[in-house]
Write a protein that holds these residues in place. Structure first.
Motif, PDB file in Angstrom:
ATOM      1  N   GLU A   1       1.174  -1.215  -0.299  1.00  0.00           N
ATOM      2  CA  GLU A   1       0.087   0.317  -0.074  1.00  0.00           C
ATOM      3  C   GLU A   1       0.870   1.512  -0.203  1.00  0.00           C
ATOM      4  O   GLU A   1       0.511   2.160  -0.695  1.00  0.00           O
ATOM      5  CB  GLU A   1      -0.784  -0.200   0.882  1.00  0.00           C
ATOM      6  CG  GLU A   1      -1.967  -1.024   1.010  1.00  0.00           C
ATOM      7  CD  GLU A   1      -2.910  -1.324   2.190  1.00  0.00           C
ATOM      8  OE1 GLU A   1      -4.668  -0.450   1.793  1.00  0.00           O
ATOM      9  OE2 GLU A   1      -3.147  -0.901   3.482  1.00  0.00           O
TER      10      GLU A   1
ATOM     11  N   ALA B   1      -1.804   6.505  -5.805  1.00  0.00           N
ATOM     12  CA  ALA B   1      -2.669   5.887  -5.562  1.00  0.00           C
ATOM     13  C   ALA B   1      -3.594   5.808  -4.407  1.00  0.00           C
ATOM     14  O   ALA B   1      -3.213   5.619  -3.337  1.00  0.00           O
ATOM     15  CB  ALA B   1      -2.382   4.587  -5.803  1.00  0.00           C
TER      16      ALA B   1
ATOM     17  N   TRP C   1      -8.829   3.157  -2.024  1.00  0.00           N
ATOM     18  CA  TRP C   1     -10.418   2.799  -3.155  1.00  0.00           C
ATOM     19  C   TRP C   1      -9.107   1.314  -4.004  1.00  0.00           C
ATOM     20  O   TRP C   1      -9.024   0.514  -4.551  1.00  0.00           O
ATOM     21  CB  TRP C   1     -11.484   2.838  -3.904  1.00  0.00           C
ATOM     22  CG  TRP C   1     -12.530   3.134  -2.761  1.00  0.00           C
ATOM     23  CD1 TRP C   1     -12.843   4.520  -1.954  1.00  0.00           C
ATOM     24  CD2 TRP C   1     -12.921   2.036  -1.761  1.00  0.00           C
ATOM     25  NE1 TRP C   1     -13.466   4.157  -1.274  1.00  0.00           N
ATOM     26  CE2 TRP C   1     -13.160   3.276  -0.689  1.00  0.00           C
ATOM     27  CE3 TRP C   1     -13.059   0.881  -1.786  1.00  0.00           C
ATOM     28  CZ2 TRP C   1     -14.485   2.404   0.251  1.00  0.00           C
ATOM     29  CZ3 TRP C   1     -13.681   0.290  -0.910  1.00  0.00           C
ATOM     30  CH2 TRP C   1     -14.575   0.797   0.222  1.00  0.00           C
ATOM     31  N   ARG C   2      -8.239   2.818  -5.628  1.00  0.00           N
ATOM     32  CA  ARG C   2      -7.642   2.538  -6.269  1.00  0.00           C
ATOM     33  C   ARG C   2      -6.756   1.437  -5.876  1.00  0.00           C
ATOM     34  O   ARG C   2      -6.372   0.478  -6.386  1.00  0.00           O
ATOM     35  CB  ARG C   2      -6.990   3.414  -6.706  1.00  0.00           C
ATOM     36  CG  ARG C   2      -6.786   2.362  -8.317  1.00  0.00           C
ATOM     37  CD  ARG C   2      -5.204   3.809  -8.618  1.00  0.00           C
ATOM     38  NE  ARG C   2      -4.726   3.493  -9.703  1.00  0.00           N
ATOM     39  CZ  ARG C   2      -4.159   4.812 -11.191  1.00  0.00           C
ATOM     40  NH1 ARG C   2      -4.413   5.422 -10.382  1.00  0.00           N
ATOM     41  NH2 ARG C   2      -3.969   3.993 -12.232  1.00  0.00           N
ATOM     42  N   ARG C   3      -6.305   1.524  -4.477  1.00  0.00           N
ATOM     43  CA  ARG C   3      -4.850   0.243  -4.139  1.00  0.00           C
ATOM     44  C   ARG C   3      -5.634  -0.885  -3.684  1.00  0.00           C
ATOM     45  O   ARG C   3      -5.489  -1.914  -3.713  1.00  0.00           O
ATOM     46  CB  ARG C   3      -4.284   1.274  -2.534  1.00  0.00           C
ATOM     47  CG  ARG C   3      -3.460   2.549  -2.883  1.00  0.00           C
ATOM     48  CD  ARG C   3      -2.493   2.529  -1.728  1.00  0.00           C
ATOM     49  NE  ARG C   3      -3.534   2.467  -0.270  1.00  0.00           N
ATOM     50  CZ  ARG C   3      -3.546   3.695   0.386  1.00  0.00           C
ATOM     51  NH1 ARG C   3      -3.585   4.727  -0.605  1.00  0.00           N
ATOM     52  NH2 ARG C   3      -4.608   3.842   0.943  1.00  0.00           N
TER      53      ARG C   3
ATOM     54  N   PHE D   1      -8.450  -1.942  -4.950  1.00  0.00           N
ATOM     55  CA  PHE D   1      -9.046  -3.019  -6.013  1.00  0.00           C
ATOM     56  C   PHE D   1      -7.617  -3.446  -7.056  1.00  0.00           C
ATOM     57  O   PHE D   1      -8.259  -4.796  -7.840  1.00  0.00           O
ATOM     58  CB  PHE D   1     -10.199  -2.351  -6.183  1.00  0.00           C
ATOM     59  CG  PHE D   1     -11.696  -2.354  -6.140  1.00  0.00           C
ATOM     60  CD1 PHE D   1     -12.047  -3.034  -5.876  1.00  0.00           C
ATOM     61  CD2 PHE D   1     -12.174  -1.185  -5.245  1.00  0.00           C
ATOM     62  CE1 PHE D   1     -13.413  -3.769  -5.035  1.00  0.00           C
ATOM     63  CE2 PHE D   1     -12.755  -1.229  -3.854  1.00  0.00           C
ATOM     64  CZ  PHE D   1     -13.769  -2.188  -4.904  1.00  0.00           C
ATOM     65  N   THR D   2      -6.866  -2.672  -7.405  1.00  0.00           N
ATOM     66  CA  THR D   2      -5.541  -2.794  -8.016  1.00  0.00           C
ATOM     67  C   THR D   2      -4.546  -3.482  -7.789  1.00  0.00           C
ATOM     68  O   THR D   2      -3.818  -3.820  -8.270  1.00  0.00           O
ATOM     69  CB  THR D   2      -5.278  -1.168  -8.394  1.00  0.00           C
ATOM     70  OG1 THR D   2      -4.235  -0.851  -7.702  1.00  0.00           O
ATOM     71  CG2 THR D   2      -6.457  -1.229  -9.707  1.00  0.00           C
TER      72      THR D   2
END
Length: 272
Positions: A162, A170, A173-175, A177-178
């Motif tokens: 993270e 990022a 939420w981007r961290r 989900f991706t």
């Protein structure tokens, strides 16, 4: 390598145990396509019982598959974030919540069903809906999804992942989900496999929660064995295996593929 008597004795014991498990399944499957189970294969083979089961219990079979898929969707949406919180924010409160989460697994299914009936049985529209059975299945299967995902998340360095993603701009939420979800894929797939199989095969809980209009596959199977010819019940079992085995094989293949991808990623990271 020389093989002594111990190897052959262990091999023989393994074969005997496998036969002990497999032979009843094969006999049950054969009974479902036999004209008369008491006369055996000499009476001839037929698809009459399978067709009769499909005509009688199509709604039950499709309802079981539908509940299992919806249960999977609900446990994915709730279980993966729960596992993330339990691993990312360890403490007394999260440990207490985790223990409470596993209570539906620790207590008998009949007791859990009775608790749901006492609490929500008076809500007529909800009580007679398949959503009532879905509630019980979610409570029963959610701990398996959370534990599977949490085990994989605990094994990876989420803080480092993270922080690396955050340094590149990022957001949370981007961290999630991706970065987090792709790395937790083996646990998610393993949990999904358990949720689907447990939901489709759950009997004790479902037996108390079902109504004549919400009869699922295991309940219909029990009714078939109790009230009809043995061939009907065996044909029902055969249909159950035909429906569930391709799903299990497909999900297991996805789980193995996810593990291989994770191993390649770990190897690449170690190389760098």
């Amino acid at each position: 390598m020389r093989r002594d008597w111990k190897f052959y004795s262990q091999l023989g014991l393994t074969i005997v145990l496998c036969l002990f498990i497999v032979v009843p399944v094969v006999m049950s499957a054969l009974a479902g396509v036999t004209v008369n189970v008491f006369q055996g294969l000499s009476s001839g083979l037929t698809f009459r019982w399978i067709i009769e089961v499909w005509d009688l219990y199509t709604a039950s079979i499709l309802l079981s598959l539908w509940i299992a898929l919806v249960c999977l969707a609900v446990t994915l949406v709730t279980g993966v974030p729960l596992a993330y919180v339990l691993v990312r924010r360890p403490g007394r409160l999260t440990r207490l919540f985790e223990e409470l989460l596993t209570l539906p697994v620790a207590i008998p299914g009949l007791a859990l069903a009775l608790a749901l009936l006492i609490t929500y049985g008076g809500v007529s529209g909800y009580r007679s809906s398949w959503l009532f059975i879905l509630t019980g299945h979610v409570l029963f299967t959610l701990p398996f999804m959370v534990r599977s995902v949490a085990a994989v998340m605990s094994a990876m360095d989420m803080k480092m992942l993270e922080e690396g993603a955050a340094s590149l701009g990022a957001g949370f939420w981007r961290r999630f989900f991706t970065v987090i979800v792709p790395n937790a894929k083996p646990g998610i797939l393993a949990g999904a496999l358990m949720v689907v199989t447990l939901s489709i095969g759950e009997f004790n809980l479902t037996w108390m929660l079902h109504t004549p209009l919400t009869k699922t596959l295991p309940v219909g199977l029990a009714d078939a064995y109790a009230s009809m010819r043995l061939e009907i019940g065996s044909a029902y079992t055969l249909i159950f295996f035909v429906l569930i085995m391709p799903l299990l094989i497909a999900m297991q293949t996805l789980a193995d593929r996810g593990k291989r991808v994770s191993k390649r990623i770990e190897t690449a990271e170690d190389t760098l």
